[in-house]
Write a protein that holds these residues in place. Structure first.
Motif, PDB file in Angstrom:
ATOM      1  N   SER A 178     -16.513  47.093 -38.080  1.00  0.00           N
ATOM      2  CA  SER A 178     -15.400  47.610 -38.874  1.00  0.00           C
ATOM      3  C   SER A 178     -15.849  47.961 -40.294  1.00  0.00           C
ATOM      4  O   SER A 178     -15.409  48.981 -40.860  1.00  0.00           O
ATOM      5  CB  SER A 178     -14.259  46.591 -38.927  1.00  0.00           C
ATOM      6  OG  SER A 178     -13.716  46.370 -37.648  1.00  0.00           O
TER       7      SER A 178
ATOM      8  N   ASN B 190     -12.902  51.616 -31.276  1.00  0.00           N
ATOM      9  CA  ASN B 190     -12.141  52.197 -32.381  1.00  0.00           C
ATOM     10  C   ASN B 190     -12.874  53.380 -32.991  1.00  0.00           C
ATOM     11  O   ASN B 190     -12.284  54.429 -33.263  1.00  0.00           O
ATOM     12  CB  ASN B 190     -11.883  51.145 -33.458  1.00  0.00           C
ATOM     13  CG  ASN B 190     -10.827  50.134 -33.071  1.00  0.00           C
ATOM     14  OD1 ASN B 190      -9.982  50.390 -32.217  1.00  0.00           O
ATOM     15  ND2 ASN B 190     -10.869  48.967 -33.686  1.00  0.00           N
TER      16      ASN B 190
ATOM     17  N   GLU C  17      -3.414  48.755 -41.154  1.00  0.00           N
ATOM     18  CA  GLU C  17      -3.399  48.236 -39.786  1.00  0.00           C
ATOM     19  C   GLU C  17      -2.195  47.305 -39.676  1.00  0.00           C
ATOM     20  O   GLU C  17      -2.332  46.098 -39.516  1.00  0.00           O
ATOM     21  CB  GLU C  17      -4.698  47.502 -39.454  1.00  0.00           C
ATOM     22  CG  GLU C  17      -4.826  47.220 -37.957  1.00  0.00           C
ATOM     23  CD  GLU C  17      -6.007  46.342 -37.601  1.00  0.00           C
ATOM     24  OE1 GLU C  17      -6.410  46.346 -36.425  1.00  0.00           O
ATOM     25  OE2 GLU C  17      -6.531  45.628 -38.489  1.00  0.00           O
TER      26      GLU C  17
ATOM     27  N   ILE D 186       0.843  48.237 -37.795  1.00  0.00           N
ATOM     28  CA  ILE D 186       1.625  48.510 -36.589  1.00  0.00           C
ATOM     29  C   ILE D 186       3.075  48.833 -36.951  1.00  0.00           C
ATOM     30  O   ILE D 186       3.365  49.946 -37.348  1.00  0.00           O
ATOM     31  CB  ILE D 186       1.529  47.352 -35.573  1.00  0.00           C
ATOM     32  CG1 ILE D 186       0.068  46.874 -35.442  1.00  0.00           C
ATOM     33  CG2 ILE D 186       2.058  47.801 -34.221  1.00  0.00           C
ATOM     34  CD1 ILE D 186      -0.897  47.908 -34.955  1.00  0.00           C
TER      35      ILE D 186
ATOM     36  N   HIS E 158      -6.605  54.750 -41.133  1.00  0.00           N
ATOM     37  CA  HIS E 158      -6.019  54.014 -40.015  1.00  0.00           C
ATOM     38  C   HIS E 158      -6.998  54.161 -38.861  1.00  0.00           C
ATOM     39  O   HIS E 158      -7.943  54.945 -38.937  1.00  0.00           O
ATOM     40  CB  HIS E 158      -4.658  54.644 -39.676  1.00  0.00           C
ATOM     41  CG  HIS E 158      -3.991  54.109 -38.449  1.00  0.00           C
ATOM     42  ND1 HIS E 158      -3.368  52.883 -38.410  1.00  0.00           N
ATOM     43  CD2 HIS E 158      -3.832  54.645 -37.213  1.00  0.00           C
ATOM     44  CE1 HIS E 158      -2.849  52.684 -37.213  1.00  0.00           C
ATOM     45  NE2 HIS E 158      -3.126  53.739 -36.461  1.00  0.00           N
TER      46      HIS E 158
ATOM     47  N   LEU F 220      -7.404  45.611 -32.296  1.00  0.00           N
ATOM     48  CA  LEU F 220      -6.950  44.886 -33.481  1.00  0.00           C
ATOM     49  C   LEU F 220      -8.105  44.204 -34.198  1.00  0.00           C
ATOM     50  O   LEU F 220      -9.126  43.862 -33.611  1.00  0.00           O
ATOM     51  CB  LEU F 220      -5.892  43.852 -33.090  1.00  0.00           C
ATOM     52  CG  LEU F 220      -4.612  44.378 -32.433  1.00  0.00           C
ATOM     53  CD1 LEU F 220      -3.600  43.252 -32.287  1.00  0.00           C
ATOM     54  CD2 LEU F 220      -4.021  45.534 -33.205  1.00  0.00           C
ATOM     55  N   GLY F 221      -7.904  43.965 -35.509  1.00  0.00           N
ATOM     56  CA  GLY F 221      -8.896  43.292 -36.323  1.00  0.00           C
ATOM     57  C   GLY F 221      -9.763  44.233 -37.128  1.00  0.00           C
ATOM     58  O   GLY F 221     -10.684  43.801 -37.819  1.00  0.00           O
ATOM     59  N   TRP F 222      -9.472  45.519 -37.099  1.00  0.00           N
ATOM     60  CA  TRP F 222     -10.274  46.531 -37.783  1.00  0.00           C
ATOM     61  C   TRP F 222     -10.055  46.547 -39.294  1.00  0.00           C
ATOM     62  O   TRP F 222     -10.978  46.797 -40.072  1.00  0.00           O
ATOM     63  CB  TRP F 222      -9.920  47.894 -37.180  1.00  0.00           C
ATOM     64  CG  TRP F 222     -10.370  49.098 -37.931  1.00  0.00           C
ATOM     65  CD1 TRP F 222     -11.576  49.742 -37.825  1.00  0.00           C
ATOM     66  CD2 TRP F 222      -9.613  49.847 -38.894  1.00  0.00           C
ATOM     67  NE1 TRP F 222     -11.608  50.831 -38.659  1.00  0.00           N
ATOM     68  CE2 TRP F 222     -10.407  50.913 -39.332  1.00  0.00           C
ATOM     69  CE3 TRP F 222      -8.324  49.703 -39.420  1.00  0.00           C
ATOM     70  CZ2 TRP F 222      -9.975  51.845 -40.277  1.00  0.00           C
ATOM     71  CZ3 TRP F 222      -7.879  50.620 -40.368  1.00  0.00           C
ATOM     72  CH2 TRP F 222      -8.705  51.682 -40.781  1.00  0.00           C
TER      73      TRP F 222
ATOM     74  N   LEU G 186      -1.872  44.970 -43.763  1.00  0.00           N
ATOM     75  CA  LEU G 186      -2.196  44.382 -42.466  1.00  0.00           C
ATOM     76  C   LEU G 186      -0.996  43.669 -41.853  1.00  0.00           C
ATOM     77  O   LEU G 186      -0.262  42.968 -42.560  1.00  0.00           O
ATOM     78  CB  LEU G 186      -3.337  43.366 -42.617  1.00  0.00           C
ATOM     79  CG  LEU G 186      -4.556  43.809 -43.431  1.00  0.00           C
ATOM     80  CD1 LEU G 186      -5.387  42.599 -43.818  1.00  0.00           C
ATOM     81  CD2 LEU G 186      -5.386  44.805 -42.636  1.00  0.00           C
TER      82      LEU G 186
ATOM     83  N   CYS H 226      -2.844  41.492 -36.613  1.00  0.00           N
ATOM     84  CA  CYS H 226      -4.087  42.226 -36.879  1.00  0.00           C
ATOM     85  C   CYS H 226      -5.014  41.412 -37.768  1.00  0.00           C
ATOM     86  O   CYS H 226      -6.233  41.370 -37.549  1.00  0.00           O
ATOM     87  CB  CYS H 226      -3.774  43.562 -37.533  1.00  0.00           C
ATOM     88  SG  CYS H 226      -2.756  44.667 -36.552  1.00  0.00           S
TER      89      CYS H 226
ATOM     90  N   TYR I 186       4.155  39.197 -32.628  1.00  0.00           N
ATOM     91  CA  TYR I 186       3.703  40.529 -32.236  1.00  0.00           C
ATOM     92  C   TYR I 186       4.957  41.394 -32.109  1.00  0.00           C
ATOM     93  O   TYR I 186       5.476  41.627 -31.014  1.00  0.00           O
ATOM     94  CB  TYR I 186       2.937  40.476 -30.917  1.00  0.00           C
ATOM     95  CG  TYR I 186       1.606  39.767 -30.995  1.00  0.00           C
ATOM     96  CD1 TYR I 186       0.731  40.013 -32.047  1.00  0.00           C
ATOM     97  CD2 TYR I 186       1.209  38.864 -30.014  1.00  0.00           C
ATOM     98  CE1 TYR I 186      -0.496  39.368 -32.127  1.00  0.00           C
ATOM     99  CE2 TYR I 186      -0.016  38.216 -30.078  1.00  0.00           C
ATOM    100  CZ  TYR I 186      -0.859  38.475 -31.140  1.00  0.00           C
ATOM    101  OH  TYR I 186      -2.077  37.842 -31.207  1.00  0.00           O
TER     102      TYR I 186
END
Length: 541
Positions: free
Chosen positions: A56, A88, A391, A393, A413, A419-421, A442, A446, A474
């Motif tokens: 990332s 990603n 990130e 959502i 983005h 997830l986790g980027w 974030l 994430c 979530y």
């Protein structure tokens, strides 16, 4: 003149503009680390404590610098940990060159510890793989990897290099670098100008190719020349059109039925650099309304007519193609016609923005905050030259409707969905542009996936403001569950009460919990003064 394999590798990295190596090492990378230590002008090694954060960081760095970032992973397990980041990068078309050390070739047949089919493991997540088995092949393979990484469609390329190969007592030839020729304007722009110039109700879809290829100013000229409203492609990864512009009409939703509805009042559409509209939720039917005339422009020939027919398809670099198209349109569309269209669009868009602004501002309160209020506070607190790494959502969808950005590269983005980027990408972005404020927005889910990236943020003193929107769930899954007709609580979606200030302090990062929307806006506005990372935990209701 020949070079030892490891020195040949470093020479190529320098020639390709690599000034940092992003990695998490193991035993199979020790020969590479030794070469880095012994060379006087070797690239800086940027350490991550999990391969997800490593890839990332490289992703964010490559996007900011505009050149491939180099990643070093450790054998099969390390590569597996990094696969989310590679997926990603492939979806977002980020150029990376990724090398993993394979076990010593002299006992590979004995199935030694840590070994595995590295190229087979990497193949679904990258553009191409190279299984280097001979020292003489290493320089050519690395050169090819860098060339492939930037060739449309850009993306990650993987090399498997056995650890003993880099220590061979032999010399290899380093091929000279061949600069990648610049692509020119597309052929057939006259036809595109005829179709757009004759349109009574033109519209433009700005794809991520516009942001990747620095074509935003040229697209603005095209839009103004014909007075066409501009939508971002669904879940855009870049700022592809200024959100402050009178012609900006917002992002298209990631569903075919919603896209058709948004475009149904237009007779001609220019789709510039958009990858097939990337739908998220299924809806029947094509993405475009019937009868609409389609002009499609992309630097990747595989995109033309890929998911929908085009009346004219153009292949070429976006910036020169759009620049020439703007010139042609000024000759075909009367200036008073274009200005009248801009004025009408401005009235519609201003009214919509005012309604959105009023609804968000009315939601202000002490914590826990309404999602609209949190998104508005972040958007209005951003320093003028800030970079948003998003990130988030669900709240991210609200943020996109509120941000007022016009500088290229100011919104990032990943449409990849792994997830986790965000944390790692923000660190990489800050390393690449140290004078520019970076705000990572974030979701709590994430952030949990990428939490190890905070270690790298603290170690490098990256002046990033991490804003964690903490709803304890979530939420996007819960929303979708309800839309699908689910009854009761959706299992497996509750995260519970989380205090991200404690997580930040564990890694040595200053942290505060927002107590109101006004305080959140003030904290975001101070991002430009940061000299080290900081985290804001934002409780949401």
């Amino acid at each position: 003149m020949g070079r030892r394999p490891a020195l040949a590798l470093l020479e190529i990295l320098r020639g390709e503009g690599v000034d940092r190596v992003f990695g998490n090492p193991g035993t199979t990378e020790l020969p590479f680390l030794a070469a880095l230590m012994d060379a006087e002008d070797a690239p800086e090694y940027v350490l991550g404590i999990h391969e997800g954060a490593v890839v990332s960081m490289a992703d964010g760095y490559a996007r900011a610098t505009g050149r491939p970032a180099f990643v070093s992973l450790h054998i099969a397990a390390g590569l597996a940990n990094g696969l989310i980041g590679l997926l990603n990068a492939r979806r977002s078309r980020t150029p990376l060159v990724v090398m993993a050390g394979q076990q010593d070739r002299r006992h590979l047949q004995q199935d030694p510890m840590l070994s595995g089919d590295l190229t087979g493991l990497a193949a679904p997540a990258v553009k191409a793989t190279f299984d280097v088995q001979h020292a003489r092949d290493l320089p050519l393979a690395v050169r090819r990897a860098f060339a492939l990484a930037v060739r449309p469609p850009a993306g990650p390329v993987f090399l498997s290099v056995p650890m003993d190969l880099l220590t061979e007592d032999t010399e290899v030839e380093v091929p000279a670098r061949t600069p990648t020729p610049r692509s020119g304007a597309a052929v057939g722009l006259d036809r595109a100008a005829v179709l757009l110039g004759a349109a009574a109700r033109p519209v433009i879809v700005a794809g991520d190719g516009v942001g990747r290829e620095n074509a935003l100013p040229a697209l603005v000229r095209v839009a103004e020349a014909c007075g066409a409203p501009v939508h971002h492609q669904p879940m855009a990864d870049f700022l592809n059109f200024p959100t402050t512009h009178a012609l900006y009409a917002g992002m298209l939703p990631p569903r075919h039925d919603a896209i058709r509805d948004a475009l149904k009042s237009y007779d001609t559409v220019l789709i510039a650099g958009a990858h097939a509209f990337t739908p998220h939720h299924y809806s029947p039917g094509p993405p475009l309304p019937p009868g609409i005339t389609v002009v499609q422009l992309d630097s990747d020939p595989d995109e033309i007519g890929r998911n929908f027919p085009a009346d004219t398809g153009l292949v070429g670099a976006l910036a020169p193609s759009l620049g020439r198209l703007a010139e042609l349109l000024t000759q075909r569309v009367p200036a008073h016609t274009a200005k009248a269209r801009v004025l009408r669009a401005s009235e519609r868009h201003t009214a919509e923005r005012n309604r959105t602004e009023a609804a968000a501002r009315a939601a202000y309160s002490p914590a826990p905050l309404a999602p609209w209020a949190a998104a508005h506070a972040v958007a209005r607190g951003l320093p003028p030259d800030a970079v948003v790494v998003e990130e988030a959502i669900t709240v991210g969808l609200l943020l996109r409707r509120l941000v007022r950005l016009d500088r290229p590269g100011s919104y990032t983005h990943t449409v990849g969905g792994g997830l986790g980027w965000g944390i790692g990408a923000a660190v990489g972005r800050a390393l690449a542009e140290p004078g520019r404020p970076v705000v990572a927005v974030l979701g709590d889910g994430c952030a949990l996936f990428g939490l190890q990236g905070l270690w790298s943020a603290a170690r490098s003193a990256a002046p990033v403001l991490f804003v964690v929107l903490n709803n304890g769930a979530y939420r996007t899954l819960q929303d979708t569950y309800e839309v699908m007709g689910g009854q009761g609580a959706c299992p497996g979606t509750e995260l519970g009460a989380l205090d991200f200030t404690q997580a930040a302090r564990f890694f040595g990062i200053d942290a505060v919990r927002a107590e109101s929307a006004d305080q959140l806006r003030e904290l975001v506005s101070e991002t430009g003064g940061l000299t080290r990372p900081m985290l804001i935990d934002v409780p949401l209701r």
